[in-house]
Design a protein around this motif. Structure first.
Motif, short mmCIF file in Angstrom:
data_model
loop_
_atom_site.label_atom_id
_atom_site.label_comp_id
_atom_site.label_asym_id
_atom_site.label_seq_id
_atom_site.Cartn_x
_atom_site.Cartn_y
_atom_site.Cartn_z
N GLU A 58 -3.78 28.77 62.94
CA GLU A 58 -3.24 30.12 63.12
C GLU A 58 -3.85 30.81 64.34
OE1 GLU A 58 -0.74 31.74 61.48
OE2 GLU A 58 -0.42 29.72 60.66
N VAL A 59 -5.14 30.61 64.53
CA VAL A 59 -5.81 31.19 65.71
C VAL A 59 -5.19 30.62 66.98
CG1 VAL A 59 -7.98 31.29 66.99
CG2 VAL A 59 -7.97 31.68 64.52
N MET A 60 -4.91 29.32 66.98
CA MET A 60 -4.38 28.70 68.19
C MET A 60 -2.97 29.17 68.51
SD MET A 60 -6.74 27.08 69.61
CE MET A 60 -5.67 26.45 70.90
N LYS A 61 -2.23 29.57 67.49
CA LYS A 61 -0.91 30.14 67.77
C LYS A 61 -1.05 31.40 68.63
CE LYS A 61 1.41 28.50 63.56
NZ LYS A 61 2.04 28.93 62.27
N VAL A 62 -2.07 32.20 68.33
CA VAL A 62 -2.32 33.40 69.12
C VAL A 62 -2.83 33.03 70.51
CG1 VAL A 62 -3.55 35.59 69.23
CG2 VAL A 62 -2.82 34.69 67.01
N VAL A 63 -3.72 32.04 70.57
CA VAL A 63 -4.24 31.59 71.87
C VAL A 63 -3.10 31.17 72.77
CG1 VAL A 63 -5.54 29.74 72.99
CG2 VAL A 63 -6.53 30.94 71.02
N ASN A 64 -2.11 30.50 72.21
CA ASN A 64 -0.99 30.01 73.03
C ASN A 64 -0.10 31.11 73.55
OD1 ASN A 64 -0.71 27.08 70.92
ND2 ASN A 64 -1.80 27.30 72.86
N THR A 65 -0.31 32.36 73.09
CA THR A 65 0.44 33.49 73.66
C THR A 65 -0.25 34.08 74.89
OG1 THR A 65 -0.69 35.19 72.31
CG2 THR A 65 1.21 34.09 71.32
N ILE A 66 -1.46 33.64 75.17
CA ILE A 66 -2.20 34.14 76.33
C ILE A 66 -1.64 33.48 77.58
CG2 ILE A 66 -4.48 34.25 77.42
CD1 ILE A 66 -5.69 34.06 74.58
N PRO A 67 -1.29 34.25 78.60
CA PRO A 67 -0.78 33.65 79.83
C PRO A 67 -1.70 32.56 80.37
CG PRO A 67 -0.52 36.03 79.90
CD PRO A 67 -1.33 35.72 78.67
N GLY A 68 -1.11 31.40 80.65
CA GLY A 68 -1.88 30.28 81.17
C GLY A 68 -2.44 29.38 80.10
N GLN A 69 -2.34 29.79 78.82
CA GLN A 69 -2.92 28.99 77.73
C GLN A 69 -1.82 28.46 76.80
OE1 GLN A 69 -6.38 28.45 77.74
NE2 GLN A 69 -5.99 29.41 79.74
N GLU A 70 -0.60 28.51 77.25
CA GLU A 70 0.52 28.13 76.39
C GLU A 70 0.45 26.67 75.94
OE1 GLU A 70 1.80 31.40 79.21
OE2 GLU A 70 0.74 29.47 79.38
N ALA A 71 -0.08 25.80 76.78
CA ALA A 71 -0.06 24.37 76.48
C ALA A 71 -1.37 23.85 75.89
CB ALA A 71 0.28 23.59 77.75
N VAL A 72 -2.35 24.74 75.69
CA VAL A 72 -3.65 24.30 75.17
C VAL A 72 -3.50 23.88 73.71
CG1 VAL A 72 -6.01 25.01 74.63
CG2 VAL A 72 -4.92 25.76 76.75
N LYS A 73 -4.03 22.71 73.40
CA LYS A 73 -3.94 22.16 72.04
C LYS A 73 -5.25 22.40 71.29
CE LYS A 73 -0.75 18.52 73.43
NZ LYS A 73 -0.52 17.05 73.50
N ALA A 74 -5.13 22.60 69.98
CA ALA A 74 -6.30 22.88 69.15
C ALA A 74 -7.33 21.76 69.24
CB ALA A 74 -5.87 23.07 67.70
N GLU A 75 -6.87 20.52 69.30
CA GLU A 75 -7.82 19.41 69.33
C GLU A 75 -8.63 19.35 70.62
OE1 GLU A 75 -3.59 17.57 69.72
OE2 GLU A 75 -4.57 19.23 68.66
N ASP A 76 -8.22 20.13 71.62
CA ASP A 76 -8.94 20.13 72.90
C ASP A 76 -9.84 21.36 73.07
OD1 ASP A 76 -7.69 17.76 73.63
OD2 ASP A 76 -5.95 18.82 74.44
N VAL A 77 -9.97 22.17 72.05
CA VAL A 77 -10.79 23.39 72.13
C VAL A 77 -12.02 23.23 71.25
CG1 VAL A 77 -10.86 25.87 71.69
CG2 VAL A 77 -8.77 24.82 72.59
N GLU A 78 -13.19 23.29 71.88
CA GLU A 78 -14.45 23.17 71.12
C GLU A 78 -14.69 24.43 70.31
OE1 GLU A 78 -19.19 22.09 71.89
OE2 GLU A 78 -17.82 22.40 73.59
N ILE A 79 -15.09 24.27 69.06
CA ILE A 79 -15.31 25.39 68.16
C ILE A 79 -16.81 25.54 67.90
CG2 ILE A 79 -14.76 26.37 65.90
CD1 ILE A 79 -12.40 24.34 65.82
N GLY A 80 -17.31 26.74 68.00
CA GLY A 80 -18.72 26.98 67.72
C GLY A 80 -18.95 28.41 67.29
N SER A 81 -20.11 28.67 66.76
CA SER A 81 -20.46 30.03 66.35
C SER A 81 -21.13 30.77 67.50
CB SER A 81 -21.39 30.00 65.14
OG SER A 81 -22.54 29.24 65.41
N THR A 82 -21.22 32.07 67.36
CA THR A 82 -21.98 32.89 68.30
C THR A 82 -22.59 34.05 67.55
OG1 THR A 82 -21.90 34.01 70.45
CG2 THR A 82 -20.08 34.44 68.95
#
Length: 760
Positions: free
Chosen positions: A616-640
């Protein structure tokens, strides 16, 4: 009188201060024009740093140190890091001391297992090993290593030997591992602040009184933050070197980078007494030296001081405290309520006696600040023929090394203390960080130690237990003890200044200290215990990262004690995963669970699975200009974590590594409290972000997406767009990173210092 100059100053012939705005007077005094940039080279600090700089650029220093020191809650992790990175042997003298987990009182066998590991490492790699109760680390280095013109690196924040002519720096373990790997300590050339001393301390004024007055003047305004404090002026020679050491060690509490003092005949005598006269070097500023600021102190005006909880800078003259006792104690109680957050209750007003005195429950004179020879002598003189009473107050005294202990014993001074009812203990740092003489619930302890941060005395507000520490000089602590624990200024007594000459005898060192420097036994085996674990594998930084906010701390300052508690957790410093369970436990007990949940999602991603929340988070990420094609499996997840100003206090790298072990990828701040904490974050592969603006757009459990994070490390770092993902929308925020060295960028990209070195 403590005066802070508004701008830079020139020091002419070591005595005359000229404000930068009146620079023409320098030419009048010297008969020649002096350029500011040239005068900057006239400081003592410049000469020492230049001699140790491996680069041809004094603006970007690359330092190699003459020696290093670590104690038994840091040396295992440092050596494990260096081993994993390819270290073959210690390339410089490396002293391993057992002065923190000396008691071996918690955790079963694991404290002494660390000690055996240290001895085996000293033999295998060619180091020095100081066993338990022989010396606190900094006293040993003063006695056996510090000397004129040297630089020493330590993994304890109070690594300070400036009064002996050594620029010493306390850093996280990663910086020591770099030295073991023959790399350099990389730092921008720091500002240098003159601490210009005149006058002479009154007999009843001790080094802690001077140190607390300085902390009160410079801590909150950041006047010396990440700079070098250079002690100059005629007042330096009004104090013995042993006394100066007690002032110098507290410079850490100002958040300065290092310290250095001009040296004199007394410095030479100190080194000669310790069989190292050849280490003396006369150090003075050049005829004209320029400083980036100046703290001017008339030592004769300093009065006995007290630093109330919960910081050394929260300091008052004892006389002023009594003039405003109820008001000041009421404010301190409010601060205690903030610390406890409803989990415990701490009171002070009820400790005011019928005669208007503040009754305290405990006194401690200990460690690298309080356990020095001169301090203990003065306390013994104050208590000779007296007694501390049979009430709730008690006093413990920890001489700083076996040579100090034995000389005090041979002079009968320890007997004078014991006859008065004081308890004499061995050399140990425990009271400084909550591992010895923990006072009773709701008790107030007065201590000549280095820190009075929340819970440094060992209490646990989360369990409903809370006590607190006020810092005082040994002289006023002794005066208080002579008065049955009623807070008393040393000025009320007339017994000070009659300090017999110290007789240094190092037979205890000859008997017990192992010196294997340059005699590595590479075929020998390291001795491991069941709690000594390797660092877990760390992932390299991906191009795009998704951060889940796992803690948000809005306190003005967050200490390393809050990031990873001291005290009983020290037993687990050799076990990265075991220690990580305590991360933020005193400040945000839910953090570990949140961070582990994020880490589990990252493990799922690496296994090829993306859970519904991330989808669900990645659906929102894909609405960001320039990030339309970014896939969830290619995004590192971590805490901050977000904190306004994290990292004040200890150098312990575990304040950062524990977050990283739990899967953290970044810290987001307004400001880093110290350079050493920021360095720890980078050495453990975490992005040291700053936030532009206030942290109003995100809360705990919100996501922050940072596109092109890896590429950003190749740019100027001044503006890094990121997006808060919440309520089905992406809201843009802006991050930035202060300048990083080329290697620091590579370390973060690699995922940690170990990976960086393996890659090399």
């Amino acid at each position: 009188m403590v005066k802070l100059h508004d701008g830079g100053v020139y020091l002419v012939n070591g005595e005359t201060l000229v404000p930068e705005a009146e620079a023409e007077k320098v030419e009048q005094l010297t008969g020649k024009a002096v350029a500011k940039e040239e005068a900057k080279k006239g400081t003592i600090a410049y000469g020492i740093m230049k001699a140790h700089n491996q680069s041809d650029n004094m603006d970007k220093l690359q330092i190699k140190f003459d020696a290093m020191v670590s104690h038994d809650i840091t040396f295992v992790g440092i050596i494990q890091t260096a081993r994993a990175s390819g270290m073959e042997k210690f390339p410089l003298p490396y002293v391993l001391t057992c002065c923190h987990n000396s008691l071996c009182a918690v955790g079963g066998t694991i404290n002494d297992d660390d000690h055996y590991f240290g001895l085996s490492a000293a033999k295998k790699y060619g180091g020095l090993f100081v066993p338990q109760h022989i010396a606190v680390c900094h006293q040993y280095m003063r006695e056996c290593f510090a000397g004129g013109g040297k630089m020493i690196l330590g993994s304890d924040s109070h690594t300070r030997y400036g009064a002996l002519g050594t620029m010493a720096i306390g850093e996280g373990g990663g910086e020591l591992s770099k030295q073991l790997l023959k790399q350099t300590y990389d730092v921008a050339y720091p500002g240098v602040i003159a601490i210009y001393l005149t006058g002479k301390p009154a007999p009843f004024v001790g080094p802690h009184d001077i140190a607390l007055a300085i902390c009160a003047a410079v801590y909150k305004n950041g006047y010396v933050k990440n700079k070098v404090m250079e002690f100059v002026g005629p007042g330096v020679s009004s104090m013995t070197t042993d006394y100066r050491n007690g002032v110098d060690v507290m410079t850490t509490e100002t958040t300065c980078l290092s310290s250095i003092w001009r040296t004199d005949a007394d410095t030479k005598a100190f080194l000669e007494k310790h069989h190292r006269g050849e280490e003396f070097k006369e150090l003075n500023p050049e005829a004209v030296a320029y400083y980036d600021g100046c703290v001017e102190i008339d030592l004769s005006t300093i009065k006995p001081m007290i630093a109330l909880p919960f910081h050394p800078s929260n300091a008052y003259e004892i006389d002023y405290l009594y003039e405003n006792l109820e008001d000041i104690l009421r404010e301190t109680e409010k601060a205690a309520d903030q610390v406890a957050e409803g989990r415990a209750h701490f009171t002070l007003l009820d400790k005011i006696t019928k005669d208007g005195k503040l009754q305290v429950q405990q006194g401690i004179i200990a460690g690298c600040a309080g356990g020095n020879y001169t301090n203990v002598v003065e306390a013994a003189h104050a208590l000779k023929g007296k007694n501390i009473g049979d009430g709730e107050f008690y006093l413990s005294v920890y001489p700083s090394s076996q040579p100090v202990y034995t000389d005090l014993d041979r002079k009968g001074l320890l007997a004078d203390l014991m006859d008065a009812g004081a308890i004499i203990r061995s050399a140990f740092c425990g009271p400084c960080f909550g591992a010895g003489d923990t006072p009773a619930n709701n008790a107030l302890s007065i201590r000549h130690t280095t820190r009075n941060f929340p819970n440094r005395e060992g209490s646990k507000p989360g369990n409903g237990q809370m006590s607190a520490v006020a810092l005082m000089d040994a002289r006023s602590i002794a005066a208080t003890a002579a008065n049955g624990g009623k807070l008393t200024s040393a000025e009320t007594m007339d017994c000070w200044g009659d300090v017999p000459e110290y007789n240094y005898d190092d037979r205890a060192y000859q008997a017990r200290v192992y010196n294997g420097y340059d005699k590595a036994e590479l075929d020998s085996e390291l001795r491991f215990g069941p709690n000594i674990k390797d660092w877990p594998e760390m992932e390299a930084l991906s191009e795009n990262i998704l951060l889940k906010v796992s803690s948000k701390i809005l306190d003005e300052v967050t200490t390393t004690d809050e990031l990873i508690p001291s005290g009983e957790t020290s037993s687990y410093r050799s076990n990265p995963l075991g220690l990580a369970e305590f991360t933020l436990s005193r400040r945000d007990p839910e953090y570990v669970g949140r961070a582990k949940a994020v880490q589990a999602m990252e493990k799922e991603r690496l296994a090829g699975n993306v859970n519904a929340e991330i989808a669900e988070v990645m659906k929102v990420v894909n609405t960001i200009p320039g990030q339309e094609a970014v896939k969830a499996e290619d995004v590192e997840i971590g805490s901050t974590i977000y904190a306004n100003k994290p990292g004040d206090g200890s150098a312990r790298e575990q304040a950062a590594s524990c977050q990283r072990v739990l899967g953290a990828l970044a810290n987001i701040t307004q400001e880093y409290a110290t350079k050493r904490y920021r360095s720890n974050c980078m050495n453990w592969g975490m992005l040291p972000f700053h936030l532009k603006g206030e942290p109003t757009m995100f809360e705990v459990d919100d996501y922050i997406y940072v596109p092109n994070a890896r590429t950003a490390l190749e740019g100027d770092l001044t503006d890094i767009p990121a997006y808060v993902i919440k309520n089905g929308k992406a809201e843009e925020i802006h991050l930035y990173i202060q300048p990083m060295t080329e290697n620091e960028r590579k370390i973060v990209k690699a995922g940690c210092l170990i990976n960086f070195n393996r890659n090399r």
